[in-house]
Design an enzyme around this catalytic site. Structure first.
Site, PDB file in Angstrom:
ATOM      1  N   ILE A  21       0.815  -1.218   0.000  1.00 46.19           N
ATOM      2  CA  ILE A  21       0.000   0.000   0.000  1.00 46.19           C
ATOM      3  C   ILE A  21       0.847   1.266   0.000  1.00 46.19           C
ATOM      4  O   ILE A  21       0.374   2.327  -0.403  1.00 46.19           O
ATOM      5  CB  ILE A  21      -0.995   0.036   1.184  1.00 46.19           C
ATOM      6  CG1 ILE A  21      -0.262  -0.083   2.528  1.00 46.19           C
ATOM      7  CG2 ILE A  21      -2.042  -1.050   1.033  1.00 46.19           C
ATOM      8  CD1 ILE A  21      -1.174   0.134   3.727  1.00 46.19           C
ATOM      9  N   ASP A 154       9.039  11.703  13.307  1.00 42.55           N
ATOM     10  CA  ASP A 154       8.525  11.930  11.951  1.00 42.55           C
ATOM     11  C   ASP A 154       7.052  12.317  12.027  1.00 42.55           C
ATOM     12  O   ASP A 154       6.196  11.701  11.390  1.00 42.55           O
ATOM     13  CB  ASP A 154       8.710  10.671  11.099  1.00 42.55           C
ATOM     14  CG  ASP A 154       8.420  10.912   9.619  1.00 42.55           C
ATOM     15  OD1 ASP A 154       8.473  12.080   9.181  1.00 42.55           O
ATOM     16  OD2 ASP A 154       8.134   9.936   8.901  1.00 42.55           O
TER      17      ASP A 154
END
Length: 250
Positions: A21, A154
């Site tokens: 994905i 992040d």
């Protein structure tokens, strides 16, 4: 997409059907309906399989050590955060540190413009009514994360997934591949700055409001410990100033 990396991942997942994905700099993300331990699979149940491929520019032995260490580090962070008060992260299903594989709970669902990440949700014009409360909740969760001495590393709107609880959306933090433990004010400030820049990049028109609501939630998340909140905010402004100077200098 690198087909050889997909095939390498599948070689470690014998008889496990997976669908790619997404692919980032550090990992490939697959979905599967097969549980790693249960013999029967439920077609309605999905899992995430995260694979860290080897880096060809590193010595094989060093690369193997780093892959194992980083996979275990991410698993430990998730294990520590799972069930923590006011924090939502995916549960760990299985860990294959030697091959750089994490098997995780699937978070999110499909919405009009894709998967229910905060990034996609903020692009939906008909959902603006709950943006403020949702972004405050995200800020609150990040504050609780930082109070536990954990830095995400992040923080982007793609790494905040949304789950429906009744009629309300609730945030869930994902992808701790660059996460680490730290009580340094600088690290927490940089975490916030990364998220601010991500919002400015993907939602420039409303970024001032979005970041303001995030910071209001972040302040609330510190509760009575407003002294530490002020320390982070002071360093956050320093980090922002350094960022602006770098932008001006090119």
């Amino acid at each position: 997409m690198s087909d050889h990396l997909v095939e390498l991942a599948k070689s470690h997942l014998t008889n496990i059907p997976v669908s790619l994905i997404s692919q980032g700099a550090e990992s490939l993300i697959f979905t599967t309906t097969t549980h790693p331990y249960m013999e029967t699979s439920d077609e309605g149940q999905q899992y995430i399989v995260k694979f860290r491929p080897p880096k060809k520019y590193r010595h094989p032995q060093l690369d193997a050590q780093l892959t194992k260490r980083r996979t275990l580090a991410e698993a430990r962070l998730l294990q520590r955060l799972y069930g923590a008060d006011g924090i939502s992260v995916p549960s760990i299903i299985a860990v294959d540190a030697r091959n750089g594989i994490l098997w995780l709970e699937y978070i999110g669902q499909q919405i009009e413009n894709g998967v229910s990440s905060l990034k996609n949700y903020l692009w939906l014009e008909d959902s603006k009514a709950d943006y403020e409360s949702l972004l405050r909740a995200v800020g609150d969760m990040i504050a609780r994360l930082h109070q536990m001495g954990i830095v995400h590393g992040d923080l982007t709107t793609s790494n905040v997934m949304l789950q429906k609880h009744g009629s309300q959306w609730a945030p869930c933090l994902i992808d701790f591949g660059l996460g680490f433990t730290s009580d340094l004010v600088e690290d927490k400030a940089v975490d916030l700055y990364v998220l601010e820049r991500a919002i400015l990049s993907t939602h420039p028109v409303h970024s001032d409001n979005y970041n303001s609501w995030l910071m209001e939630g972040y302040k609330k998340g510190y509760g009575k410990d407003q002294g530490k909140f002020k320390q982070v905010m002071k360093r956050y402004e320093d980090v922002r100033m350094r960022g602006r100077k770098r932008s001006m200098l090119g």
